[in-house]
Every structure is written in structure tokens, then in C-alpha cells.
Design an enzyme around this catalytic site. Structure first.
Site, short mmCIF file in Angstrom:
data_model
loop_
_atom_site.label_atom_id
_atom_site.label_comp_id
_atom_site.label_asym_id
_atom_site.label_seq_id
_atom_site.Cartn_x
_atom_site.Cartn_y
_atom_site.Cartn_z
N VAL A 1 9.20 13.89 -38.01
CA VAL A 1 9.32 12.64 -38.20
C VAL A 1 9.49 12.43 -39.73
CG1 VAL A 1 8.15 10.24 -38.24
CG2 VAL A 1 7.65 11.91 -36.33
N ALA B 1 7.34 12.74 -44.91
CA ALA B 1 7.80 13.30 -43.25
C ALA B 1 6.66 14.40 -43.05
CB ALA B 1 9.07 14.29 -43.51
N LYS B 2 6.71 14.74 -41.61
CA LYS B 2 5.71 15.71 -41.17
C LYS B 2 6.27 15.91 -39.72
CE LYS B 2 1.40 16.67 -42.21
NZ LYS B 2 0.48 16.37 -43.75
N GLY B 3 5.63 17.13 -39.46
CA GLY B 3 6.20 18.09 -38.18
C GLY B 3 5.13 18.28 -37.62
#
Ligand code: NAD
Length: 422
Positions: free
Chosen positions: A65, A110-112
Site C-alpha cells: 500500500v 507505504a507498507k507491505g
């Protein structure tokens, strides 16, 4: 846009949105700007078929995201955990935006995440999963677009496999695509310690402001991974007594103090704290309510809740984890008024700051000493602390809201100056 129609809707995403709204109210942000600043910019969902050691294929689901790419390349870790959801990744991405902006980094947020219990995988399976995830997100990220890093369940080795996969994809060594790498592959000195070093720095700074000394300080840490263990080591080196530690198997408490290095050696040999004999065995719920000067949640979100907030026996909460305190618990803590809270976006920002240093070193192919890294880190932490305290006073709000006001205002301003597209 109603949250209930959002693909991100979940308790943790609502928690991040509620925190945002409290800060946006102070900023007097109108609805159009508010929604545009709050909602994640875009996301990618990937299916990851992996050959297991037993010959079978298992398919995992992964996400990335990007909440904000208006203020620079997005930045944020990758989580491998069985409870990962798109909504959780979105909330974590949102917090990355405010954090980077608060401390003045030229990044978005962001992050995953991948839904997997990586602890049950062999090294080979973990490598295949890590490489496959990077292969699938490779066109969505990059050193000038979105730079991942470690989070829960991922580490330097995972970053190394991902960097190698990305470099093979673009056809040349490209270490700036990911941070938290091993030193041999362009990692930064001090990155492994950075988040814990920052949590410890803020803890010491706020305790000193309150007239407390290391020798008078007892500390309880929930989570004994990268952040929890480095925080405990740094605070023990300062002279504080660590009276409680835990991981996903439970905790151990000892009012006379625990030997952090000994506990780490135990975990290295046994893979968890289970069975560690340094003190009395406690559950994670009991650990949080132990009497101490500083309580440090350093595991997962939403552990300080309306159920336990009234029963906490600490004077400070230093949020090493992201999102450990629910909105309801925030209200109870504010009503109590006897616990100083150092909020996640400020308290654990040392990690992304040194990730920024790592990226800078990769981009210039010129590497710094650990002293240089820590000295620049401490300067940035001190600046962020001073601006949060100034904002808290100015608006007479909680420290969390003050930190978010600072982070959110800069993102909103950048978006306003750029126009509607970014
Ligand atoms: P990690 O995987 O290295 O460690 C996580 C630890 O938490 C492990 O000891 C694990 O056993 C424990 N844990 C898991 N579930 C638990 C539970 N239910 N109860 C108690 N303990 C539990 O992860 P990490 O990198 O140390 O991240 C911890 C937190 O810090 C996360 O919230 C993460 O987002 C945040 N954070 C990490 C960094 C970083 O640089 N790694 C930076 C900023 C914030």
C-alpha cells in the site's frame, strides 16, 4: 467517502483514521482536503505461489500500500505475519506518511505485507517466498518510487534476497531499492540498532525532563524482536533495570532485573523466550500491567485497550510498536493524566531515519561511520521532540495529536502546492 465502503475498513484502519481526524480538526482541514490527505493513494495485491520443501505448491497473498507519494518516494517496511490484512497494511502505511513528514524526511509513506507464518517455514521456503514477493511488486517500487524495509517477521537476510531479486530484475546492482540490508550489501552501520536506539533515546530524554535517573528506572518490554531487544539492550546499557520481557509465547518478569543479553542468547538457542528461567512466567496480558517506570509495547497493534488502560501501573508508555494503543485507551490515558505517552510516529522514528541514511549512502555509494550515523540520528530526534513539545503546548492537545498535526500538515501542504494529481 464512508469508511465502511473502503476496502481498507478494519479496526486498525479506523484507529489510524480517528487519530488523523483529531489532528485534522485542530488544523481546521476542510472535507475535500481531509479525505484526499487521509486515504491511501494506491495499493497492489499479489498472489505468491511458492514450492514448499515437500514438493507441494502453496499460494500466499501479499500487499503493498502506498499511502502518500506526494512528498517523495514512498517508504515503509514489509511484514510477514499470519494476521496481516490489507486494512492493517494501509493503517501502517498511513502512519509511515506522518512519521516521515514529522521528522523531515523526503519520503512519502507505504507498507507491505504477506499473510504467512514465516516461523514455520524452512530457510529455503522463506527465500522463495521473499523473492517471489519482490518479483511481483518490482514494477510498483524502486529507489525513486517506493523503498521497502524490514518489519515484523522480516530481517536483514530477507532484505538481501529481495535486493538481489530486484537487482536481477533491473539488470544491475541497485541497493537503494530497499533498506535494512546486511552491511555487506550496502546496509548502514547502526540500522539494526536504530529503532531501539531511538526508542531508548526518547525514553531517556523524557525521563530526564521529569527528573528521573537511570538508576530509578524500571522497564517492561513487550516483544523481543528487533525493536524490543535493541531497546532493552540500550536502556540496560544506560543503567535502567529491565523487569519484564515477552514474545509471542508469553513473558518473564523479575523485579530484581533481567539480564537482557542472557535472554537474547536463550532466544538464539531456543527460538523463543518459552522456558526461559530468568524470573517468573507471566502472560502478555499480565506483563502489560506490571508495575514499572516505563512500559514499552514493541510487538503488534492494539494491545493497550479500554480493558487494561485503567489498570496500567507505569509512568511512561514509549510506543516502539506501531499502533499499540486503541483510540478508547488513548481517551482513558488522557483522563487518567498520570501516564506520559511517547507516540509511535515519534518514538520509533529512529528506524526510518537510519533507513533514510542507508538510502542516502546507497545513492552516493559513500559510507558513513556508526558514530556519524548515531550523531545525525540524535540531532534529528531532538529536533522532532522539540517541535512536538512546542505543538503540544500551542494547541493544548495530547502528544500523539501534536505529532500527527506536524506530520499531516506537511503532507497536506505539499499536496496543495502540487495540485490534485500527486
Ligand atoms: P520482529 O519480528 O523483529 O519482532 C516482533 C516480536 O514481537 C517478536 O519477539 C515476536 O515474538 C513478538 N510478538 C509477536 N506477536 C506477539 C504477541 N501477540 N504478543 C507479544 N509479543 C509478540 O519485529 P520488529 O521489527 O521488532 O517490529 C516490532 C514492532 O515495531 C512493530 O509494530 C513494527 O511495525 C514496529 N517498528 C519496527 C521498526 C523496525 O525497524 N523494525 C521500525 C519502527 C517500528
Amino acid at each position: 467517502m464512508s469508511l465502511h465502503h473502503s476496502i481498507y475498513d478494519s479496526p486498525v484502519f479506523r484507529q489510524a483514521c480517528r487519530q488523523f481526524d483529531l489532528a485534522a480538526d485542530i488544523l481546521g482541514m476542510e472535507t475535500g482536503v481531509r479525505e484526499r490527505t487521509k486515504q491511501p493513494r494506491r495499493c497492489l495485491t499479489v498472489m505468491l505461489p511458492v514450492r514448499l520443501d515437500n514438493g507441494k505448491i502453496e499460494t500466499f497473498e501479499g500487499y503493498r500500500v502506498q499511502h502518500n507519494i506526494s512528498t517523495g518516494p514512498a517508504k515503509g517496511g514489509i511484514r510477514f505475519h499470519q494476521d496481516v490484512t490489507l486494512g492493517e497494511v494501509a493503517a501502517l502505511a498511513m502512519w509511515m506518511s506522518w512519521k516521515c513528514s514529522l521528522v523531515g524526511l523526503p519520503f512519502g509513506g507505504a507498507k507491505g505485507g504477506v499473510v504467512v507464518n514465516a516461523r514455520d517455514m524452512s530457510t529455503g521456503e522463506l527465500e522463495r517466498l521473499s523473492r517471489r514477493y519482490m518479483q511481483e511488486i518490482a514494477t510498483f517500487i524502486g529507489p525513486n518510487l517506493d523503498i521497502p524495509a524490514p518489519d515484523v517477521g522480516t530481517n536483514e537476510q530477507v532484505m538481501a534476497w529481495m535486493m538481489d531479486t530486484y537487482s536481477n530484475h533491473v539488470g544491475h546492482y541497485d541497493p537503494g531499492v530497499i533498506t535494512g540490508k546486511p552491511i555487506a550489501l550496502g546496509g548502514s552501520l547502526g540500522r539494526r540498532e536504530a529503532t531501539g536506539e531511538g526508542v531508548s533515546w526518547f525514553t531517556q530524554a523524557y525521563l530526564t525532563d521529569a527528573g528521573l535517573k537511570a538508576a530509578d528506572t524500571t522497564v517492561v518490554v513487550q516483544g523481543f524482536g528487533n525493536v524490543g531487544s535493541e531497546t532493552a539492550l540500550a536502556l540496560a546499557a544506560w543503567g535502567a533495570k529491565i523487569v519484564g520481557l515477552s514474545d509471542f509465547t508469553g513473558g518473564v518478569a523479575n523485579p530484581r532485573g533481567l539480564d537482557v543479553k542472557d535472554a537474547l542468547a536463550y532466544v538464539a538457542a531456543n527460538r523463543s523466550l518459552q522456558g526461559y528461567q530468568g524470573g517468573e512466567t507471566v502472560t502478555n496480558a499480565e506483563l502489560l500491567e506490571l508495575p514499572c517506570t516505563v512500559l514499552i509495547p514493541a510487538a503488534l497493534e492494539r494491545v493497550i485497550t479500554e480493558q487494561n488502560a485503567g489498570r496500567l501501573q507505569c509512568r511512561f508508555i514509549a510506543e516502539g510498536a506501531n499502533g499499540p494503543t486503541t483510540n478508547e485507551a488513548d481517551l482513558i490515558l488522557a483522563q487518567r493524566g498520570d501516564i506520559e505517552l511517547i507516540p509511535d510516529v515519534l518514538c520509533n522514528s529512529g528506524g526510518v531515519i537510519v533507513s533514510y541514511f542507508e538510502w542516502l549512502q546507497n545513492q552516493s555509494a559513500y559510507y558513513w561511520s556508526k558514530e556519524e550515523v548515531f550523531s545525525k540520528l540524535h540531532t534529528m530526534l531532538a529536533k522532532a521532540k522539540a517541535s512536538v513539545e512546542g505543538t503540544k503546548k500551542k494547541f493544548n492537545c495530547t502528544r500523539r495529536t501534536a505529532a500527527l498535526v506536524l506530520g499531516i500538515a506537511r503532507v497536506a501542504e505539499a499536496k496543495a502546492k502540487r495540485g490534485l494529481f500527486p
